[in-house]
Design a protein around this motif. Sequence first.
Motif, PDB file in Angstrom:
ATOM      1  N   GLU A   1       2.954  11.501   8.497  1.00  0.00           N
ATOM      2  CA  GLU A   1       3.480  10.652   9.258  1.00  0.00           C
ATOM      3  C   GLU A   1       2.646  10.363  10.555  1.00  0.00           C
ATOM      4  O   GLU A   1       2.038  11.257  10.838  1.00  0.00           O
ATOM      5  CB  GLU A   1       5.199  11.243   9.572  1.00  0.00           C
ATOM      6  N   TRP A   2       2.766   8.933  10.881  1.00  0.00           N
ATOM      7  CA  TRP A   2       1.867   8.835  11.951  1.00  0.00           C
ATOM      8  C   TRP A   2       2.070   9.331  13.305  1.00  0.00           C
ATOM      9  O   TRP A   2       1.010   9.822  13.990  1.00  0.00           O
ATOM     10  CB  TRP A   2       1.791   7.180  12.129  1.00  0.00           C
ATOM     11  N   GLY A   3       3.208   9.480  13.685  1.00  0.00           N
ATOM     12  CA  GLY A   3       3.695  10.340  14.913  1.00  0.00           C
ATOM     13  C   GLY A   3       3.178  11.769  14.820  1.00  0.00           C
ATOM     14  O   GLY A   3       2.690  12.182  15.812  1.00  0.00           O
ATOM     15  N   SER A   4       3.494  12.386  13.774  1.00  0.00           N
ATOM     16  CA  SER A   4       2.967  13.628  13.590  1.00  0.00           C
ATOM     17  C   SER A   4       1.650  13.916  13.325  1.00  0.00           C
ATOM     18  O   SER A   4       1.005  14.933  13.835  1.00  0.00           O
ATOM     19  CB  SER A   4       3.655  14.503  12.572  1.00  0.00           C
TER      20      SER A   4
ATOM     21  N   ILE B   1      10.464   2.115  14.409  1.00  0.00           N
ATOM     22  CA  ILE B   1       9.239   2.999  14.227  1.00  0.00           C
ATOM     23  C   ILE B   1       8.732   3.737  15.296  1.00  0.00           C
ATOM     24  O   ILE B   1       8.200   4.959  15.304  1.00  0.00           O
ATOM     25  CB  ILE B   1       8.080   1.788  13.774  1.00  0.00           C
ATOM     26  N   LEU B   2       8.744   3.205  16.697  1.00  0.00           N
ATOM     27  CA  LEU B   2       8.351   4.108  17.738  1.00  0.00           C
ATOM     28  C   LEU B   2       9.078   5.115  18.056  1.00  0.00           C
ATOM     29  O   LEU B   2       8.668   6.385  18.227  1.00  0.00           O
ATOM     30  CB  LEU B   2       8.430   3.087  18.953  1.00  0.00           C
ATOM     31  N   ASN B   3      10.576   4.908  17.833  1.00  0.00           N
ATOM     32  CA  ASN B   3      11.404   6.264  17.984  1.00  0.00           C
ATOM     33  C   ASN B   3      11.105   7.287  16.876  1.00  0.00           C
ATOM     34  O   ASN B   3      11.028   8.653  17.243  1.00  0.00           O
ATOM     35  CB  ASN B   3      12.715   5.970  17.611  1.00  0.00           C
ATOM     36  N   ILE B   4      11.021   6.825  15.709  1.00  0.00           N
ATOM     37  CA  ILE B   4      10.464   7.851  14.388  1.00  0.00           C
ATOM     38  C   ILE B   4       9.225   8.670  14.916  1.00  0.00           C
ATOM     39  O   ILE B   4       9.022   9.928  14.880  1.00  0.00           O
ATOM     40  CB  ILE B   4      10.486   7.370  13.257  1.00  0.00           C
TER      41      ILE B   4
ATOM     42  N   VAL C   1       0.616  -1.301   0.032  1.00  0.00           N
ATOM     43  CA  VAL C   1      -0.140  -0.065  -0.043  1.00  0.00           C
ATOM     44  C   VAL C   1       0.850   1.178   0.037  1.00  0.00           C
ATOM     45  O   VAL C   1       0.534   2.435  -0.780  1.00  0.00           O
ATOM     46  CB  VAL C   1      -0.801  -0.082   1.223  1.00  0.00           C
ATOM     47  N   GLY C   2       1.955   1.281   0.775  1.00  0.00           N
ATOM     48  CA  GLY C   2       2.875   2.326   0.860  1.00  0.00           C
ATOM     49  C   GLY C   2       3.525   2.625  -0.585  1.00  0.00           C
ATOM     50  O   GLY C   2       3.531   3.778  -0.922  1.00  0.00           O
TER      51      GLY C   2
ATOM     52  N   THR D   1       6.798   7.404   5.183  1.00  0.00           N
ATOM     53  CA  THR D   1       7.678   7.953   6.096  1.00  0.00           C
ATOM     54  C   THR D   1       7.929   7.260   7.287  1.00  0.00           C
ATOM     55  O   THR D   1       9.071   7.117   7.871  1.00  0.00           O
ATOM     56  CB  THR D   1       7.064   9.527   6.591  1.00  0.00           C
ATOM     57  N   THR D   2       6.920   6.701   7.921  1.00  0.00           N
ATOM     58  CA  THR D   2       7.061   5.764   9.108  1.00  0.00           C
ATOM     59  C   THR D   2       7.534   4.720   8.932  1.00  0.00           C
ATOM     60  O   THR D   2       8.677   4.380   9.719  1.00  0.00           O
ATOM     61  CB  THR D   2       5.720   5.550   9.774  1.00  0.00           C
TER      62      THR D   2
END
Length: 275
Positions: free
Chosen positions: A226-229, A207-210, A27-28, A76-77
């Motif tokens: 990006e999932w974190g953002s 992944i958790l760090n990013i 998908v990405g 991105t993630t």
Amino acid sequence: MIHLLKKLVKDKIALICLTLLIITIFVGVFAPLIVVNDPNLVNIINKFAKPSLNYPLGTDHLGRCILSRLIFGVRTTIFLALLTMLATIFIGVVLGIISGYFKGKIDEILMRICDVMLSFPSQVMILAIVGMLGPGIFNVIVANIIVKWAWYTRMIRGIVLKASESNYILYSKAVGTSTPFILAKHILPSSLSQIIILATLDTGWVILNISALSFLGLGVQPPTAEWGSMLSEARNVLMSHPTQMLAPGIAILVVVAAFNYLGDSLRDVLDPKDA
């Protein structure tokens, strides 16, 4: 190899995790062909829209399609996490083989450097490095590599030390086989399965760090998806629209869990004692 694949297929959890990760990566890769809406298109009038055919997961505080941003966030993630792991593994393999196979003074020097690097908490070091280099995804990747290379070097050194004491390696040395041949044909292949296990288990950590650094505003910068953002942006409307955090939060949880479960399954399947 066929025997190992059969064992992996029989593990339902591993099969589900592997299928999920393959679909996510697919998908990405084809995100521009899959999404209908521009992930960065702002439409304030349409903010916080409810799920519909045009916006299956609704829109965010700027009227952007959440599903489109979630799909582009894979690039991105996850892709940047995989890139970070590849670079870290490459450095760890090169230095680990040099240290574990050739030993001597270079081994002592490398191990003392690793001791110094590993004496600091990883999260504190990452924050310090990103703080010195400045916000940005490139600096986040560099920080993760700097923090993790020493751990991989030490782990791979141990694997190489054990492999180099095997009878077939000792025989190869005795008959005068060249060092590059031994490293390429014996040491590296025999260590590959354990390296794959380490990398798979650690990808979730990256992944958790990013995501965490992007959540703090130190990683991926807006408007890049990006999932974190996305979680950081949803935090600002947590009280009024708490559902905004569900999509990126669940995505991070599922992907990290998939990598961890897959790593555990690979460790069982690739264990030389069971092979």
